[in-house]
Design a protein around this motif. Structure first.
Motif, PDB file in Angstrom:
ATOM      1  N   GLY A  63       0.801  -1.212   0.000  1.00  0.00           N
ATOM      2  CA  GLY A  63       0.000   0.000   0.000  1.00  0.00           C
ATOM      3  C   GLY A  63       0.835   1.265   0.000  1.00  0.00           C
ATOM      4  N   TRP A  64       2.076   1.152   0.484  1.00  0.00           N
ATOM      5  CA  TRP A  64       2.939   2.333   0.548  1.00  0.00           C
ATOM      6  C   TRP A  64       4.393   1.876   0.735  1.00  0.00           C
ATOM      7  CZ3 TRP A  64       5.872   3.268   4.981  1.00  0.00           C
ATOM      8  CH2 TRP A  64       5.573   2.458   6.087  1.00  0.00           C
ATOM      9  N   GLY A  65       5.312   2.799   0.571  1.00  0.00           N
ATOM     10  CA  GLY A  65       6.726   2.501   0.819  1.00  0.00           C
ATOM     11  C   GLY A  65       7.557   2.489  -0.445  1.00  0.00           C
ATOM     12  N   PHE A  85       0.945 -10.370  -5.967  1.00  0.00           N
ATOM     13  CA  PHE A  85       1.033  -9.072  -5.302  1.00  0.00           C
ATOM     14  C   PHE A  85      -0.299  -8.332  -5.429  1.00  0.00           C
ATOM     15  CE2 PHE A  85       5.505  -9.928  -6.107  1.00  0.00           C
ATOM     16  CZ  PHE A  85       6.121  -9.464  -4.951  1.00  0.00           C
ATOM     17  N   PHE A  86      -0.808  -7.863  -4.308  1.00  0.00           N
ATOM     18  CA  PHE A  86      -1.981  -6.999  -4.306  1.00  0.00           C
ATOM     19  C   PHE A  86      -1.478  -5.572  -4.110  1.00  0.00           C
ATOM     20  CE2 PHE A  86      -3.706 -11.130  -3.371  1.00  0.00           C
ATOM     21  CZ  PHE A  86      -4.911 -11.144  -4.059  1.00  0.00           C
ATOM     22  N   LEU A  87      -1.662  -4.754  -5.145  1.00  0.00           N
ATOM     23  CA  LEU A  87      -1.076  -3.408  -5.176  1.00  0.00           C
ATOM     24  C   LEU A  87      -2.147  -2.336  -5.122  1.00  0.00           C
ATOM     25  CD1 LEU A  87       1.424  -3.986  -8.145  1.00  0.00           C
ATOM     26  CD2 LEU A  87       1.815  -4.452  -5.711  1.00  0.00           C
ATOM     27  N   SER A  88      -1.919  -1.321  -4.308  1.00  0.00           N
ATOM     28  CA  SER A  88      -2.809  -0.165  -4.348  1.00  0.00           C
ATOM     29  C   SER A  88      -2.477   0.660  -5.582  1.00  0.00           C
ATOM     30  CB  SER A  88      -2.651   0.686  -3.085  1.00  0.00           C
ATOM     31  OG  SER A  88      -1.446   1.416  -3.111  1.00  0.00           O
ATOM     32  N   ASN A 115      -6.749   4.070  -2.874  1.00  0.00           N
ATOM     33  CA  ASN A 115      -6.256   4.625  -1.618  1.00  0.00           C
ATOM     34  C   ASN A 115      -6.234   3.539  -0.551  1.00  0.00           C
ATOM     35  OD1 ASN A 115      -5.977   7.479  -2.327  1.00  0.00           O
ATOM     36  ND2 ASN A 115      -8.198   7.410  -2.590  1.00  0.00           N
ATOM     37  N   TYR A 116      -5.331   3.647   0.380  1.00  0.00           N
ATOM     38  CA  TYR A 116      -5.252   2.652   1.452  1.00  0.00           C
ATOM     39  C   TYR A 116      -6.270   3.019   2.522  1.00  0.00           C
ATOM     40  CZ  TYR A 116      -3.039  -1.059   4.110  1.00  0.00           C
ATOM     41  OH  TYR A 116      -2.804  -2.233   4.781  1.00  0.00           O
ATOM     42  N   ALA A 206       4.723  -6.326   1.537  1.00  0.00           N
ATOM     43  CA  ALA A 206       5.953  -5.812   0.944  1.00  0.00           C
ATOM     44  C   ALA A 206       6.007  -4.299   1.064  1.00  0.00           C
ATOM     45  CB  ALA A 206       6.063  -6.237  -0.523  1.00  0.00           C
ATOM     46  N   SER A 207       5.180  -3.751   1.946  1.00  0.00           N
ATOM     47  CA  SER A 207       5.275  -2.325   2.274  1.00  0.00           C
ATOM     48  C   SER A 207       6.438  -2.123   3.232  1.00  0.00           C
ATOM     49  CB  SER A 207       3.968  -1.846   2.919  1.00  0.00           C
ATOM     50  OG  SER A 207       2.901  -1.922   2.002  1.00  0.00           O
TER      51      SER A 207
END
Length: 248
Positions: A63-65, A85-88, A115-116, A206-207
């Motif tokens: 979600g971020w990083g 991978f589940f990506l925002s 958005n997260y 993986a954030s």
């Protein structure tokens, strides 16, 4: 005065049977709650897939990083391990090169909204708008026909499941939560991975909040492979019967 009570043998068996049924019912409810899978009795309501039949699926939410995702992708490539991978959408917009690398190395990509945000705090229309915005991002990145959805925070309700169904998406939960985002220690994360059995979906991150995941990932891959062939979520779904759970 002393009183003596005599129980009929048939009545005794009935009592014992009732106690046994009550015990196993309580055990079943405890097991379901410990998995974090709520149960809903309406069989026609939309459902979330949380387990398959053949293979083990490693899944990662991002979600971020800006740091950990690239390291984890490289570790998976080095160990020739499949993953989903589940990506925002907002993260994918800022990291197009890494998303492209995931695609080139045949990692599966699912939606984590744009958005997260917590879907349980949103209306059905707001959830759909968030998912549509994410789809626009991936279409621009030439990653089309994404079929999988997971709620950004992992929390979902019937409205989120209904949106997935209406948009022809498969909502994916998990059967094993490694809690890696809490950084509980590499040994703890590995112990959760070692619980995996054929058909399980492992939940990881993986954030940048998951500071220990990449270091323990080679051992997680090895443990998962000992339980079953590593597959993507879509392959897990296609490999046979899947287990679903509806929620209220």
């Amino acid at each position: 005065m002393t009183f003596f009570y005599t129980l009929h043998a048939k009545k005794t068996k009935q009592v014992l049977l009732l106690v046994s049924v009550s015990f196993f019912t309580a055990l079943l409810l405890f097991t379901q709650n410990s998995l974090g899978i709520p149960v809903f009795s309406e069989k026609d309501s939309p459902k979330a897939i949380y387990k398959g039949e053949k293979g083990v699926a490693l899944t990662f939410d991002i979600g971020w990083g800006d740091e950990k995702a690239a390291q984890i992708v490289q570790t998976l490539i080095r160990h020739k391990a499949k993953a989903t991978f589940f990506l925002s959408g907002s993260w994918a917009e800022r990291h197009p090169d890494l998303v492209k690398k995931m695609k080139e190395h045949h990692f599966e990509i699912g939606l984590l909204g744009y958005n997260y945000v917590d879907y349980t705090s949103m209306t059905k229309e707001e959830i759909k708008k968030d998912v549509l915005k994410a789809q626009e991002v991936f279409n621009k990145l030439q990653i089309e026909q994404i079929k999988l959805l997971r709620a950004p925070t992992g929390h979902f309700n019937q409205e989120a499941l209904q949106v997935a169904e209406d948009m022809n998406l498969t909502y994916v939960h998990w059967s094993i939560d490694t809690n890696d985002w809490k950084n509980p220690g590499k040994s703890f994360i590995l112990s959760k991975a070692k619980e995996a059995r054929n058909g399980d979906i492992l939940f990881m991150h993986a954030s940048d909040s998951a500071k220990q995941t990449n270091a323990v990932l080679p051992d997680v891959i090895e443990a998962s492979r000992s339980a079953g062939k590593l597959v993507t979520v879509s392959e897990l779904i296609a490999n046979g019967k899947v287990e679903t759970k509806p929620i209220p």
